[in-house]
Each structure stands twice: as structure tokens, then as C-alpha cells.
Design a protein around this motif. Structure first.
Motif, PDB file in Angstrom:
ATOM      1  N   THR A 142       0.796  -1.328   0.172  1.00  0.00           N
ATOM      2  CA  THR A 142       0.106   0.066  -0.221  1.00  0.00           C
ATOM      3  C   THR A 142       0.873   1.218   0.019  1.00  0.00           C
ATOM      4  N   ASN A 143       0.523   2.226  -0.586  1.00  0.00           N
ATOM      5  CA  ASN A 143       1.054   3.672  -0.611  1.00  0.00           C
ATOM      6  C   ASN A 143       0.036   4.982  -0.096  1.00  0.00           C
ATOM      7  N   LEU A 144       0.579   5.447   0.701  1.00  0.00           N
ATOM      8  CA  LEU A 144      -0.348   6.536   1.284  1.00  0.00           C
ATOM      9  C   LEU A 144       0.482   7.841   1.170  1.00  0.00           C
ATOM     10  N   LEU A 145      -0.523   8.968   0.828  1.00  0.00           N
ATOM     11  CA  LEU A 145      -0.013  10.115   0.656  1.00  0.00           C
ATOM     12  C   LEU A 145      -0.841  10.963   1.561  1.00  0.00           C
ATOM     13  N   ALA A 146      -0.085  12.062   2.308  1.00  0.00           N
ATOM     14  CA  ALA A 146      -0.860  12.976   3.285  1.00  0.00           C
ATOM     15  C   ALA A 146      -0.267  14.328   2.977  1.00  0.00           C
ATOM     16  N   LEU A 147      -1.291  15.101   2.865  1.00  0.00           N
ATOM     17  CA  LEU A 147      -1.329  16.594   2.632  1.00  0.00           C
ATOM     18  C   LEU A 147      -2.027  17.408   3.875  1.00  0.00           C
ATOM     19  N   SER A 148      -1.009  18.196   4.586  1.00  0.00           N
ATOM     20  CA  SER A 148      -1.910  18.917   5.656  1.00  0.00           C
ATOM     21  C   SER A 148      -1.744  20.356   5.616  1.00  0.00           C
ATOM     22  N   ALA A 149      -2.616  21.185   6.395  1.00  0.00           N
ATOM     23  CA  ALA A 149      -2.357  22.648   6.580  1.00  0.00           C
ATOM     24  C   ALA A 149      -2.725  22.825   8.070  1.00  0.00           C
ATOM     25  N   GLU A 150      -2.163  23.618   8.669  1.00  0.00           N
ATOM     26  CA  GLU A 150      -2.246  24.109  10.109  1.00  0.00           C
ATOM     27  C   GLU A 150      -2.200  25.486  10.443  1.00  0.00           C
ATOM     28  N   ARG A 151      -3.000  25.865  11.469  1.00  0.00           N
ATOM     29  CA  ARG A 151      -2.873  27.369  11.927  1.00  0.00           C
ATOM     30  C   ARG A 151      -2.993  27.187  13.362  1.00  0.00           C
ATOM     31  N   SER A 152      -2.102  28.374  13.899  1.00  0.00           N
ATOM     32  CA  SER A 152      -2.062  28.433  15.379  1.00  0.00           C
ATOM     33  C   SER A 152      -2.632  29.903  15.518  1.00  0.00           C
ATOM     34  N   PHE A 153      -3.259  29.998  16.664  1.00  0.00           N
ATOM     35  CA  PHE A 153      -4.017  31.293  16.885  1.00  0.00           C
ATOM     36  C   PHE A 153      -3.661  31.432  18.422  1.00  0.00           C
ATOM     37  N   GLY A 154      -2.552  32.067  18.844  1.00  0.00           N
ATOM     38  CA  GLY A 154      -2.417  31.947  20.413  1.00  0.00           C
ATOM     39  C   GLY A 154      -2.124  30.622  20.673  1.00  0.00           C
ATOM     40  N   ASN A 155      -2.574  30.246  21.755  1.00  0.00           N
ATOM     41  CA  ASN A 155      -2.569  28.771  22.403  1.00  0.00           C
ATOM     42  C   ASN A 155      -3.276  27.729  21.760  1.00  0.00           C
ATOM     43  N   VAL A 156      -4.129  27.828  20.688  1.00  0.00           N
ATOM     44  CA  VAL A 156      -4.797  27.010  19.965  1.00  0.00           C
ATOM     45  C   VAL A 156      -4.388  26.574  18.524  1.00  0.00           C
ATOM     46  N   ARG A 157      -4.498  25.519  18.170  1.00  0.00           N
ATOM     47  CA  ARG A 157      -4.111  25.076  16.996  1.00  0.00           C
ATOM     48  C   ARG A 157      -5.090  24.229  16.258  1.00  0.00           C
TER      49      ARG A 157
END
Length: 179
Positions: free
Chosen positions: A88-103
Motif C-alpha cells: 500500500t502507498n499513502l499520501l498525506a497533505l496537511s495544513a495547520e494554523r495556530s491562534f495563540g494557544n490554539v492550533r
């Protein structure tokens, strides 16, 4: 589990565990190397299992994360998993954003096993940093079951949903409760 520092800005992680499925025992060994490179973090991880009929013979995973201005981050990962009967082959794309102490983060997973249809999943997560290093997080994943394959070709993937509560609370400078 262990996390020794090898050199400045390079560390290794590793661990082992034993489990019993029905009457068969299994051992899982994993190793990882992590190196922050400027605003990027590169990771390479591998796992080896001793029971090859239902668990993979090995998994090799690499992931790169890039920090961007304004609290944003982007990630890209690739994993290959080898079973006795398929790869099996897996591809993962992610985006994140931090707002002070919250991610907040979103990850799209896409996977394909030999002889099976394409599977994909979406993961939404939010975490809160409290104190210096303590975190608590909640994640919701929905999509097609992309990690489970069966030995029969043409295995139909199932729709799945998952809620995960996780965190780490430091009890002292060297000990933490991880859940």
C-alpha cells in the motif's frame, strides 16, 4: 519508547511493544529520525513487525513540515507499507494554523493498495497548549478505511468515523503522562 538527542538539532525516536492477537504473539519495532532544518521539520520513520500475515512486514514513512508566516504550516508525507500479499502507498497533505494557544489542522489522506480501490480520509483537529508544554487535543476523522486491507484482491473499503482525544501533561521536567 525513547527519544535520545544524537547531535544538535537531530534526534532519534524508537520503541518496541509486544501484543497477542488470538493465540499468536507479535512484536512491533519502530525507529525514527527527526531533524529541524530552518523552518522545516523532516522526519523519517520505519516500523517492522514479526507477524506478517495480518500486520505489515514493514512500513516506511517520511514527512516534511514547513512553517509559514502568520502561524500557518504545511505538511507533506508519503508512506509505503509492505504486506505478504500486497503493498500500500499513502499520501498525506496537511495544513495547520495556530491562534495563540490554539492550533487547528486539516489533513487529507489518500491511499491505494494493490488490487483494491482508492481510499481517502479527512482529519480535522484542534488542540490547546496550556502551561509551558502541556497539550490537549480533539480530532475527528472520516472517510474510507485506508489502513486496513485484506488478503483477498478487490476487498471493499468501509466508511469509517473516528473521534480521538489526546494530550500530554508534564508531571516533572523528565516525566509526562501521554494519553
Amino acid at each position: 519508547d525513547t527519544l535520545p538527542v544524537f547531535a544538535p538539532r537531530i534526534f532519534f525516536s524508537g520503541g518496541a511493544y509486544a501484543s497477542r492477537r488470538y493465540s499468536v504473539g507479535d512484536y512491533d519495532f519502530r525507529l525514527g529520525a527527526h531533524q529541524p532544518t530552518g523552518q522545516n521539520i523532516a522526519a523519517l520513520e520505519s516500523g517492522i513487525h514479526s507477524l506478517h500475515d495480518t500486520l505489515p512486514r514493514y512500513s516506511l514513512y517520511t514527512h516534511v513540515t514547513r512553517s509559514l508566516p502568520g502561524g500557518w504550516g504545511l505538511g507533506f508525507g508519503v508512506r509505503q507499507t509492505e504486506y505478504n500479499f500486497a503493498t500500500t502507498n499513502l499520501l498525506a497533505l496537511s495544513a495547520e494554523r495556530s491562534f495563540g494557544n490554539v492550533r487547528g489542522a486539516y489533513t487529507l489522506y489518500s491511499s491505494r493498495a494493490e488490487g483494491s480501490s482508492q481510499g481517502s480520509a479527512h482529519r480535522f483537529e484542534v488542540s490547546y497548549l496550556y502551561g509551558d508544554r502541556n497539550t490537549i487535543g480533539l480530532a475527528y476523522t472520516t472517510g474510507r478505511d485506508i489502513d486496513s486491507i485484506a488478503p483477498s484482491p478487490g476487498f471493499a473499503l468501509a466508511d469509517v468515523r473516528d473521534w480521538t482525544l489526546s494530550g500530554r501533561h508534564w508531571l516533572s521536567p523528565n516525566w509526562a503522562l501521554t494519553y
